[in-house]
Design a protein around this motif. Sequence first.
Motif, PDB file in Angstrom:
ATOM      1  N   UNK A  80       0.843  -1.167   0.058  1.00  0.00           N
ATOM      2  CA  UNK A  80      -0.129  -0.013   0.006  1.00  0.00           C
ATOM      3  C   UNK A  80       0.914   1.362   0.011  1.00  0.00           C
ATOM      4  N   UNK A  81       0.621   2.137  -0.955  1.00  0.00           N
ATOM      5  CA  UNK A  81       1.619   3.246  -1.094  1.00  0.00           C
ATOM      6  C   UNK A  81       0.901   4.433  -0.519  1.00  0.00           C
ATOM      7  N   UNK A  82       1.538   4.860   0.436  1.00  0.00           N
ATOM      8  CA  UNK A  82       1.074   6.015   1.469  1.00  0.00           C
ATOM      9  C   UNK A  82       1.633   7.262   0.548  1.00  0.00           C
ATOM     10  N   UNK A  83       0.739   8.200   0.381  1.00  0.00           N
ATOM     11  CA  UNK A  83       0.879   9.631  -0.345  1.00  0.00           C
ATOM     12  C   UNK A  83       0.382  10.655   0.471  1.00  0.00           C
ATOM     13  N   UNK A  84      -0.763  10.638   0.897  1.00  0.00           N
ATOM     14  CA  UNK A  84      -1.560  11.712   1.324  1.00  0.00           C
ATOM     15  C   UNK A  84      -1.281  12.014   2.946  1.00  0.00           C
ATOM     16  N   UNK A 119      -3.150  -3.107  10.087  1.00  0.00           N
ATOM     17  CA  UNK A 119      -3.964  -4.372  10.669  1.00  0.00           C
ATOM     18  C   UNK A 119      -4.174  -5.483   9.902  1.00  0.00           C
ATOM     19  N   UNK A 120      -4.021  -5.234   8.448  1.00  0.00           N
ATOM     20  CA  UNK A 120      -4.247  -6.491   7.684  1.00  0.00           C
ATOM     21  C   UNK A 120      -3.063  -7.361   7.343  1.00  0.00           C
ATOM     22  N   UNK A 121      -1.811  -6.771   7.904  1.00  0.00           N
ATOM     23  CA  UNK A 121      -0.542  -7.502   7.507  1.00  0.00           C
ATOM     24  C   UNK A 121       0.119  -6.693   6.224  1.00  0.00           C
ATOM     25  N   UNK A 122      -0.386  -5.745   5.643  1.00  0.00           N
ATOM     26  CA  UNK A 122       0.229  -5.203   4.415  1.00  0.00           C
ATOM     27  C   UNK A 122       1.398  -4.417   4.800  1.00  0.00           C
ATOM     28  N   UNK A 123       2.301  -4.222   4.163  1.00  0.00           N
ATOM     29  CA  UNK A 123       3.341  -3.144   4.174  1.00  0.00           C
ATOM     30  C   UNK A 123       2.991  -2.072   3.590  1.00  0.00           C
ATOM     31  N   UNK A 124       3.840  -1.053   3.746  1.00  0.00           N
ATOM     32  CA  UNK A 124       3.498   0.594   3.448  1.00  0.00           C
ATOM     33  C   UNK A 124       4.726   0.814   2.797  1.00  0.00           C
ATOM     34  N   UNK A 125       4.464   1.177   1.415  1.00  0.00           N
ATOM     35  CA  UNK A 125       5.568   1.914   0.480  1.00  0.00           C
ATOM     36  C   UNK A 125       5.573   3.236   0.986  1.00  0.00           C
ATOM     37  N   UNK A 126       6.521   3.978   1.318  1.00  0.00           N
ATOM     38  CA  UNK A 126       6.038   5.524   1.928  1.00  0.00           C
ATOM     39  C   UNK A 126       6.610   6.157   0.727  1.00  0.00           C
ATOM     40  N   UNK A 127       5.599   7.318   0.457  1.00  0.00           N
ATOM     41  CA  UNK A 127       5.816   8.481  -0.496  1.00  0.00           C
ATOM     42  C   UNK A 127       4.909   9.549   0.021  1.00  0.00           C
ATOM     43  N   UNK A 128       5.413  10.059   1.155  1.00  0.00           N
ATOM     44  CA  UNK A 128       4.469  11.109   1.672  1.00  0.00           C
ATOM     45  C   UNK A 128       4.874  12.488   0.744  1.00  0.00           C
ATOM     46  N   UNK A 167       9.269   0.070   1.432  1.00  0.00           N
ATOM     47  CA  UNK A 167      10.160   0.744   1.082  1.00  0.00           C
ATOM     48  C   UNK A 167      10.082   1.985   0.982  1.00  0.00           C
ATOM     49  N   UNK A 168      10.656   2.816   0.110  1.00  0.00           N
ATOM     50  CA  UNK A 168      10.575   4.318   0.088  1.00  0.00           C
ATOM     51  C   UNK A 168      10.626   4.582  -1.393  1.00  0.00           C
ATOM     52  N   UNK A 169       9.706   5.444  -2.099  1.00  0.00           N
ATOM     53  CA  UNK A 169       9.338   5.972  -3.288  1.00  0.00           C
ATOM     54  C   UNK A 169       9.298   7.313  -3.359  1.00  0.00           C
ATOM     55  N   UNK A 170       9.996   8.074  -4.197  1.00  0.00           N
ATOM     56  CA  UNK A 170       9.919   9.572  -4.764  1.00  0.00           C
ATOM     57  C   UNK A 170       8.940   9.449  -5.956  1.00  0.00           C
ATOM     58  N   UNK A 171       8.266  10.550  -6.077  1.00  0.00           N
ATOM     59  CA  UNK A 171       7.169  10.801  -7.052  1.00  0.00           C
ATOM     60  C   UNK A 171       7.657  11.913  -7.879  1.00  0.00           C
ATOM     61  N   UNK A 172       7.562  11.945  -9.213  1.00  0.00           N
ATOM     62  CA  UNK A 172       7.420  13.422  -9.704  1.00  0.00           C
ATOM     63  C   UNK A 172       6.406  13.207 -10.790  1.00  0.00           C
ATOM     64  N   UNK A 173       5.416  14.231 -10.854  1.00  0.00           N
ATOM     65  CA  UNK A 173       4.449  14.271 -11.697  1.00  0.00           C
ATOM     66  C   UNK A 173       4.542  15.491 -12.511  1.00  0.00           C
TER      67      UNK A 173
END
Length: 541
Positions: free
Chosen positions: A358-362, A400-409, A468-474
């Motif tokens: 699950x990729x967190x961005x918000x 809570x469901x055991x998924x890991x989070x890909x961090x892109x705040x 993991x950690x991921x940057x983004x460029x829109x």
Amino acid sequence: MTSTAIVPAVAGASGGSGDCPFLFTAATPVVAASDALTSVVRRFVDDLRRDTGLEPAPEPGAPAVRVRLGADGIETVGIAAGVRADGAAVDGPGDERHALSITADGIEVWGPTPEAVHRGLTTLRQLVATQLRGATAELAAARLVDGPRFAWRGLSLDVVRTFHDVDTVQRVIDMCALYKLNVLHLHLTDDQGWRIEVPARPALTEVGARGAGGDRPGGFYSLADMAGLDAYAAERFVTIVPEIDMPGHASAAIRSYPGLAPAGVVPSDVEGLAVAGGLLDPSRDDVWAFVEDVLDGVLPQFPRSAYVHLGGDEAFGMPSSAHIAFVEQAAALVRGRGKKVVGWQEAARAEVDAETVVQHWIDIPAAAAESLRGRVPNAFLDILIDNLRAAVDDVPRALARGARVLLSPSARLYLDRPHGDDSVDPAQNAVRARLGMPVYPPARLRDGVAWDVVADVAHIESDDQVAGVEAAVWCETVTSRSDLELLLLPRLPGAAERAWSARPTEWDEYRHRLAAQATLWEHRGWEWYQADSVAWPVLTP
């Protein structure tokens, strides 16, 4: 200390034996101890030529760089947390830990896998490029032991709002590889265009690929283009992960196949913000025939990726029940084809499993969106605020469901924010005025490194929760390759530092390491923003 020129920062560095440096020149041989490393050495030599102009042509008896497979001495660095986009085990084929020893008599680079050796040679590339004076790089004696904090270290590249040709994407892959990023997440579909060939659905590229954001030209990657990009990335140990964004952001698909439009919506209604238009309705059988055709056409083009990104974000105007139903059925189709699922954080509102990323961005409070009132239609703003309120529960629900989070705040890792530093180049300040999403506050270079992936992200308490950690460029404001590179450099190295290095980054120390990289960028012909917060070297043509 030799390591002061390296980005990301190395895990451990100490002085080497003896006080004499190693002199690296075009006559320095680079010797592989086994056939398994021949292609890795070839890649190093070619990259060094492009970084510096040096092309080692060994002379008999010259001190050498020797590379070998081995795990001795790397145990001081822990195994990376998270998951790899290629599915390799972080304590097996995906182990990237490595070591370098530099003495006056030679250099040795080793690690347990070819990829680990490649990462060590990438460090050596930076050292040679940043220390080169004339035709010789004087490398201080040192012993470096290094490895990543997180296994997934990526960049999400928007090729929809602005279509970037194959050569530009290769340049971005080179940037990623230089800073030890190992994932390029391609955002291939959105409202403004469809960028990947699907043989069973030719209208996607005949119609959907036309145009881009504003009046920019469109385009798409053919099967041959994508095969070439995947191979190019593989040579540099970068995995390309495709994103097919659905059920929202589907206007280009609906323009191509109008029968996909929700009941009561005609194709002309799916332009612009697509508040209720660019959506795929999960109750329609023809939508699922389309999704299956797309998956069957796209997945084989990315044989090295264990994951497919399904988007799942910003399905504005779609009932929550329909959104959940769509995400769950699309995810089941992906899993049935032997792949794992990545989705933007809104996808966690569906039933996700422990293998889903699950990729967190918000990280924008709903209250902050009120500042947009009067700048966007109220109907859209109300929907946006509702989504931001719901987003507060996305990451806790995924964990809570055991998924890991890909961090892109977005506040830290969205590289399309306006530059917060002035440039020492007046011409760049004129570009700065239009470059970057105006809804975001400007970000300074130091903002990109002065934070911690776990301590400064809500709901994340340990590395074990992180994929993991991921940057983004829109690319809404990007009109050219030059614009893209001015957003990526010098920000991308900071994002890579946060993904790779476990120790805090001190800004004053980091900016000296960053400044040293400019000679390499200049030699590569990459555009870069000359922020006045860094004392850049004086560069000569």
